[in-house]
Design a protein around this motif. Structure first.
Motif, PDB file in Angstrom:
ATOM      1  N   ALA A  73       2.272  -3.450  -6.573  1.00  0.00           N
ATOM      2  CA  ALA A  73       0.829  -3.524  -6.316  1.00  0.00           C
ATOM      3  C   ALA A  73       0.316  -4.954  -6.244  1.00  0.00           C
ATOM      4  CB  ALA A  73       0.072  -2.740  -7.391  1.00  0.00           C
ATOM      5  N   VAL A 130       4.408   4.690   2.674  1.00  0.00           N
ATOM      6  CA  VAL A 130       5.646   5.143   2.041  1.00  0.00           C
ATOM      7  C   VAL A 130       5.666   6.662   1.917  1.00  0.00           C
ATOM      8  CG1 VAL A 130       7.048   5.056  -0.065  1.00  0.00           C
ATOM      9  CG2 VAL A 130       6.031   2.964   0.846  1.00  0.00           C
ATOM     10  N   MET A 180       5.320   1.898  -7.168  1.00  0.00           N
ATOM     11  CA  MET A 180       4.109   1.415  -6.500  1.00  0.00           C
ATOM     12  C   MET A 180       3.324   0.489  -7.421  1.00  0.00           C
ATOM     13  SD  MET A 180       4.570   2.498  -3.515  1.00  0.00           S
ATOM     14  CE  MET A 180       3.110   1.746  -2.842  1.00  0.00           C
ATOM     15  N   ILE A 186      11.546  -3.906  -5.252  1.00  0.00           N
ATOM     16  CA  ILE A 186      12.171  -2.585  -5.081  1.00  0.00           C
ATOM     17  C   ILE A 186      13.642  -2.652  -5.477  1.00  0.00           C
ATOM     18  CG2 ILE A 186      12.872  -0.846  -3.377  1.00  0.00           C
ATOM     19  CD1 ILE A 186      10.188  -1.505  -1.931  1.00  0.00           C
ATOM     20  N   ALA A 200      -0.225   0.872   1.963  1.00  0.00           N
ATOM     21  CA  ALA A 200       1.221   0.785   1.753  1.00  0.00           C
ATOM     22  C   ALA A 200       1.712   2.041   1.044  1.00  0.00           C
ATOM     23  CB  ALA A 200       1.575  -0.463   0.956  1.00  0.00           C
ATOM     24  N   ARG A 201       0.959   2.505   0.068  1.00  0.00           N
ATOM     25  CA  ARG A 201       1.308   3.738  -0.640  1.00  0.00           C
ATOM     26  C   ARG A 201       1.329   4.914   0.333  1.00  0.00           C
ATOM     27  NH1 ARG A 201      -0.386   8.128  -3.399  1.00  0.00           N
ATOM     28  NH2 ARG A 201       0.399   8.413  -5.515  1.00  0.00           N
ATOM     29  N   SER A 202       0.294   5.010   1.169  1.00  0.00           N
ATOM     30  CA  SER A 202       0.229   6.077   2.169  1.00  0.00           C
ATOM     31  C   SER A 202       1.362   5.975   3.175  1.00  0.00           C
ATOM     32  CB  SER A 202      -1.114   6.047   2.903  1.00  0.00           C
ATOM     33  OG  SER A 202      -2.169   6.316   2.023  1.00  0.00           O
ATOM     34  N   VAL A 260       8.139  -7.786  -2.098  1.00  0.00           N
ATOM     35  CA  VAL A 260       8.157  -6.321  -2.250  1.00  0.00           C
ATOM     36  C   VAL A 260       9.597  -5.826  -2.202  1.00  0.00           C
ATOM     37  CG1 VAL A 260       7.506  -4.133  -1.172  1.00  0.00           C
ATOM     38  CG2 VAL A 260       5.813  -5.956  -1.384  1.00  0.00           C
ATOM     39  N   ARG A 280      -2.891  -2.289  -0.233  1.00  0.00           N
ATOM     40  CA  ARG A 280      -2.085  -1.668  -1.289  1.00  0.00           C
ATOM     41  C   ARG A 280      -2.143  -0.146  -1.150  1.00  0.00           C
ATOM     42  NH1 ARG A 280      -3.649  -4.452  -5.833  1.00  0.00           N
ATOM     43  NH2 ARG A 280      -5.545  -3.250  -5.947  1.00  0.00           N
ATOM     44  N   ARG A 281      -3.325   0.394  -0.926  1.00  0.00           N
ATOM     45  CA  ARG A 281      -3.467   1.851  -0.747  1.00  0.00           C
ATOM     46  C   ARG A 281      -2.782   2.318   0.525  1.00  0.00           C
ATOM     47  NH1 ARG A 281      -9.779   1.994  -2.467  1.00  0.00           N
ATOM     48  NH2 ARG A 281      -9.438   1.952  -4.714  1.00  0.00           N
ATOM     49  N   PHE A 311       7.979   7.172  -8.466  1.00  0.00           N
ATOM     50  CA  PHE A 311       7.246   6.651  -7.308  1.00  0.00           C
ATOM     51  C   PHE A 311       6.029   5.855  -7.766  1.00  0.00           C
ATOM     52  CE2 PHE A 311       3.861   7.069  -4.144  1.00  0.00           C
ATOM     53  CZ  PHE A 311       4.464   6.441  -3.062  1.00  0.00           C
ATOM     54  N   GLU A 312       5.273   6.412  -8.701  1.00  0.00           N
ATOM     55  CA  GLU A 312       4.084   5.719  -9.208  1.00  0.00           C
ATOM     56  C   GLU A 312       4.476   4.418  -9.910  1.00  0.00           C
ATOM     57  OE1 GLU A 312       1.173   6.462  -8.252  1.00  0.00           O
ATOM     58  OE2 GLU A 312       1.627   8.435  -7.430  1.00  0.00           O
TER      59      GLU A 312
END
Length: 140
Positions: free
Chosen positions: A32, A48, A28, A93, A44-46, A89, A41-42, A24-25
């Motif tokens: 980024a 997901v 991301m 992916i 989007a992480r939240s 993006v 960006r933060r 996952f990291e």
């Protein structure tokens, strides 16, 4: 879906939590640079993480609360007005998944239309066509 190691992985769950977190990291990190600023960006992480969680409903409010925000404004901004390249993006992916599946026979299917739409309390909501949900087609 089977990987080359014949381990079954379904619906985002894996036996190895540390490996899943590292993947996952890595993913991301790969996307980024597609966000013009650190805030989207933060978020989007939240977003997901919220979508992968077991929240009973996935919407901007519940995902924002899951992320610790007091309002849904940030999530709505991410989805509606923030500057980021959704196509890039998606491509990142796809490339990441192909690199990690490493199997000519492997496939990845993402289809949220299998979830029944049940909006009865939202203004203007009605039962909608939901892909694989039999008999759920309405006039368009």
């Amino acid at each position: 879906m089977k990987t080359t190691k014949d381990q079954t992985v379904a619906a985002g769950h894996s036996v190895d939590v540390e490996r899943r977190q590292a993947m996952f990291e890595g993913l991301m990190g790969r996307v980024a640079g597609r966000f013009a600023r650190v805030e989207p960006r933060r978020r989007a992480r939240s977003l997901v993480l919220g979508l992968l969680s077991d929240l009973p409903r996935n919407n901007c409010w519940t995902i924002a609360e899951h992320a610790g925000a007091t309002t849904s404004h940030g999530m709505k901004h991410l989805l509606g007005r923030a500057k980021w390249d959704a196509g890039a993006v998606r491509d990142d992916i796809r490339t990441y998944m192909v690199d990690h599946l490493r199997d000519e026979e492997a496939g990845l299917v993402v289809d949220e239309t299998g979830d029944l739409k049940k909006g009865t309390t939202t203004v203007g909501a009605q039962r909608q066509y939901a892909g694989t949900a039999a008999g759920s087609r309405t006039r368009r």
